[in-house]
Design a protein around this motif. Sequence first.
Motif, PDB file in Angstrom:
ATOM      1  N   UNK A  89       1.105  -1.363  -0.416  1.00 41.12           N
ATOM      2  CA  UNK A  89       0.338  -0.060   0.079  1.00 41.12           C
ATOM      3  C   UNK A  89       0.715   1.379   0.359  1.00 41.12           C
ATOM      4  N   UNK A  90       0.630   2.242  -0.692  1.00 39.14           N
ATOM      5  CA  UNK A  90       0.656   3.545  -1.158  1.00 39.14           C
ATOM      6  C   UNK A  90       0.152   4.806  -0.458  1.00 39.14           C
ATOM      7  N   UNK A  91       0.021   5.414   0.775  1.00 43.04           N
ATOM      8  CA  UNK A  91      -0.793   6.805   0.583  1.00 43.04           C
ATOM      9  C   UNK A  91       0.005   8.098   1.246  1.00 43.04           C
ATOM     10  N   UNK A  92      -0.218   8.971   0.809  1.00 45.71           N
ATOM     11  CA  UNK A  92       0.143  10.367   1.406  1.00 45.71           C
ATOM     12  C   UNK A  92      -0.485  11.315   2.985  1.00 45.71           C
ATOM     13  N   UNK A  93       0.777  11.373   3.381  1.00 44.20           N
ATOM     14  CA  UNK A  93       0.343  12.278   4.980  1.00 44.20           C
ATOM     15  C   UNK A  93      -0.249  13.170   4.604  1.00 44.20           C
ATOM     16  N   UNK A  94      -1.144  13.861   5.312  1.00 44.59           N
ATOM     17  CA  UNK A  94      -1.449  15.447   4.862  1.00 44.59           C
ATOM     18  C   UNK A  94      -0.631  16.401   5.711  1.00 44.59           C
ATOM     19  N   UNK A  95      -0.432  17.915   5.442  1.00 44.81           N
ATOM     20  CA  UNK A  95       0.918  18.923   5.632  1.00 44.81           C
ATOM     21  C   UNK A  95       1.678  18.451   5.322  1.00 44.81           C
ATOM     22  N   UNK A  96       2.589  17.381   5.442  1.00 42.37           N
ATOM     23  CA  UNK A  96       4.004  17.096   4.886  1.00 42.37           C
ATOM     24  C   UNK A  96       4.051  16.605   3.497  1.00 42.37           C
ATOM     25  N   UNK A  97       3.121  15.828   3.004  1.00 42.66           N
ATOM     26  CA  UNK A  97       2.926  15.331   1.917  1.00 42.66           C
ATOM     27  C   UNK A  97       3.859  14.170   1.647  1.00 42.66           C
ATOM     28  N   UNK A  98       4.014  13.369   2.332  1.00 46.44           N
ATOM     29  CA  UNK A  98       5.161  12.524   2.323  1.00 46.44           C
ATOM     30  C   UNK A  98       4.334  11.818   2.410  1.00 46.44           C
ATOM     31  N   UNK A  99       5.054  10.754   1.372  1.00 44.19           N
ATOM     32  CA  UNK A  99       4.438   9.544   0.891  1.00 44.19           C
ATOM     33  C   UNK A  99       5.047   8.064   1.511  1.00 44.19           C
ATOM     34  N   UNK A 100       4.517   7.066   1.787  1.00 41.68           N
ATOM     35  CA  UNK A 100       4.297   6.378   3.300  1.00 41.68           C
ATOM     36  C   UNK A 100       4.045   5.244   2.315  1.00 41.68           C
ATOM     37  N   UNK A 101       5.241   4.430   2.309  1.00 43.16           N
ATOM     38  CA  UNK A 101       4.972   2.848   1.297  1.00 43.16           C
ATOM     39  C   UNK A 101       4.675   1.826   2.816  1.00 43.16           C
ATOM     40  N   UNK A 102       4.860   1.121   2.256  1.00 43.67           N
ATOM     41  CA  UNK A 102       4.804  -0.295   3.267  1.00 43.67           C
ATOM     42  C   UNK A 102       3.319  -1.527   2.786  1.00 43.67           C
ATOM     43  N   UNK A 103       3.956  -2.523   3.881  1.00 35.39           N
ATOM     44  CA  UNK A 103       3.441  -3.936   3.497  1.00 35.39           C
ATOM     45  C   UNK A 103       2.180  -3.861   4.970  1.00 35.39           C
ATOM     46  N   UNK A 104       1.059  -4.783   3.775  1.00 38.79           N
ATOM     47  CA  UNK A 104       0.685  -5.042   5.051  1.00 38.79           C
ATOM     48  C   UNK A 104      -0.153  -6.632   5.243  1.00 38.79           C
ATOM     49  N   UNK A 105      -1.082  -7.003   6.326  1.00 37.23           N
ATOM     50  CA  UNK A 105      -1.426  -8.339   6.108  1.00 37.23           C
ATOM     51  C   UNK A 105      -2.643  -8.012   6.517  1.00 37.23           C
ATOM     52  N   UNK A 106      -4.410  -8.398   5.711  1.00 32.03           N
ATOM     53  CA  UNK A 106      -5.155  -8.457   5.966  1.00 32.03           C
ATOM     54  C   UNK A 106      -6.030  -8.909   6.883  1.00 32.03           C
ATOM     55  N   UNK A 107      -6.110  -8.578   8.487  1.00 29.16           N
ATOM     56  CA  UNK A 107      -6.560  -8.769   9.613  1.00 29.16           C
ATOM     57  C   UNK A 107      -7.890  -9.343   9.117  1.00 29.16           C
ATOM     58  N   UNK A 108      -8.815  -8.401   8.864  1.00 30.45           N
ATOM     59  CA  UNK A 108      -9.576  -8.590   8.309  1.00 30.45           C
ATOM     60  C   UNK A 108     -10.713  -8.333   7.223  1.00 30.45           C
ATOM     61  N   UNK A 109     -11.988  -8.814   6.777  1.00 31.56           N
ATOM     62  CA  UNK A 109     -12.413  -7.916   5.435  1.00 31.56           C
ATOM     63  C   UNK A 109     -13.909  -8.442   6.070  1.00 31.56           C
ATOM     64  N   UNK A 110     -14.814  -7.524   5.774  1.00 32.46           N
ATOM     65  CA  UNK A 110     -16.229  -7.225   5.412  1.00 32.46           C
ATOM     66  C   UNK A 110     -16.621  -6.688   4.030  1.00 32.46           C
ATOM     67  N   UNK A 111     -17.456  -7.624   3.311  1.00 33.35           N
ATOM     68  CA  UNK A 111     -18.155  -7.479   1.908  1.00 33.35           C
ATOM     69  C   UNK A 111     -19.847  -7.028   2.360  1.00 33.35           C
ATOM     70  N   UNK A 112     -19.342  -6.117   1.833  1.00 37.69           N
ATOM     71  CA  UNK A 112     -21.117  -5.802   2.093  1.00 37.69           C
ATOM     72  C   UNK A 112     -22.488  -7.005   1.438  1.00 37.69           C
TER      73      UNK A 112
END
Length: 604
Positions: A62-85
């Motif tokens: 995943x990648x996203x930008x933090x407000x204010x500093x506009x720093x770009x964060x890139x990382x990896x994660x694991x889906x702990x739970x998912x809810x499909x409607x």
Amino acid sequence: MTATSENPTPLRSERKPLYVQVVTQPALHGCWAVNISDTGIGLIATPKGPKEGPREGEELEMAFTLPDSRARIRGRGVVRWRHDPLERDESAVTALGISFQSFEGSDGVTLKRYLLDHQLYVAVVFAEEAELRGLRDALEGHVRLRFAGSPEDVDLLLGRGDISALMVCGRDEARAVALVERLASRRSEADPTGAGPASDLSPRVLYCAPAVPTRLVELFNQGKIFRALTPPLEPLALRQAVLQASRELGMRTEQRRAALELERNLLRERAREAPRLSPQADVAEEPGFRSPAMREVVEMVRLAAPHRVAVLLQGETGTGKEVLARVIHRLSGRSDLPLVVQDCGALTETLLESELFGHAKGSFTGAVADHPGLFVLADGGTIFLDEIENTTPNLQSKLLRVLESGDVRPVGGTQVRRVDVRIIAASNRDLSEEVRAGRFRSDLFYRLNSFTIDLPPLRERPEDILDLAHYFMAHFNRTLRRTASGLSPEAEQILMAAKWPGNVRELRNCMERAVLLSTGAECVTRRHLPPSLVSGAQSASRQQVRASGSGSLKERLEQMEKEIIREALERHGGVVRRAAAALEMDPVTLGRRVRRHGLISKDS
């Protein structure tokens, strides 16, 4: 990549609101963050299909930008739970809980610094110079202020992703009200992310401009403003209102996240507990459906199942109406969509209405969050309403409206949802008699009565008794970890002679008790069966002997002798020597007669 945690599911830390777009791999359409902590991030998305994106337990980038500093964060994660409607409309969102695993370079440090320095951000629009000084004095050190002078500037501020409250100031009432209406109109369509209900994601609006009191009340009741503050603004009241509005947004988002996770767990648990029939097997060959009476019922089910027609199941309690409802759902074209079950006799009218149709936040005491209701959860599938005769006339009128139009309105809500739900109702009373007695609405009865299936009681289908008994024995051998080896001939006779007022449910409980009492590979005998069942079968047997005028004297005497010996064995715990002493017989002679009559018993 540099690892930040060795634990794939770290302890939950304090969440901060964060509403920014997130790019993921595997890709998730319309993905936005809703909150973040140093251990994980909450996401919502509008995937193009239920299989798009990562599933539970899978990794993602995943990648996203933090407000204010506009720093770009890139990382990896694991889906702990998912809810499909379950809903199939534009406002439906998929929610995911992600645990961070690693970050690229120093991005993990950047994120931690952002979280440590994070303060609540509040946008201020139309404020005049004198107001600005008062706002700074009252709120400095508590929140960070961002200012806007036009609706377009407000859009830019809200697009930052971290604004938790919006203060509408100034002296121009028309301009202030127009902005509030404009924001409400945008929220009623879809939030700027295109990913979810704006009531959860939009900053709370504090109205600090002049307005007619009746207009303020109207705006508040419509949910367009969070609170109104009358100028001039008192510093303490202003600070308390701003902090409450900011924190309420975070709490509301967390409630929604928790509700989605609980809803997902509930539906999964219901699916796991629901008895399942073999998808390959013919229904008529399943246990309990092999008698001629039940084969007729199965033919009715096969006729009705493929069509949207409402089905009314009538029969005594315990005859298997819920099992039959699941068969109807399985044989319909909706089998891959949810089957939702509700017992109408288990809740009061108010709670049942809320459970079926949903409720809006604040509609009654304890309604701390919106609840969609079972009809919305069952959209596209089937809802089974058991014991529908216990509903009140008021609730029956609302059920009729759903049947006729498909429109569902939550308790305390104003928006109407259109659902496509097939209704199966069940009653252990004759609903036509309930209508004649004035206890059930005739219009709802005639709407449900389009296809009625009557389930015969177990006593009228004796061919199913032993079939079901062996099925339940095998089931409880597995669940109770027992090895009961079968039914003795005498136990089979007792089961066949019983009247079964509780029908299949009573038989199921009887076999559960018998299996639990068995030891080793023991065969189930009369001593494993409930005493009331045994005595009832004996009484019926005696009446049959006395009432029967057929048979020779020898045959009738043999039957009477068998009953006398059985009673003696029961009184003396099955010990032949003691029973023989009570009957003044030789134990060896009594033992031969016990074996001849099939009265298997332990000797001591």
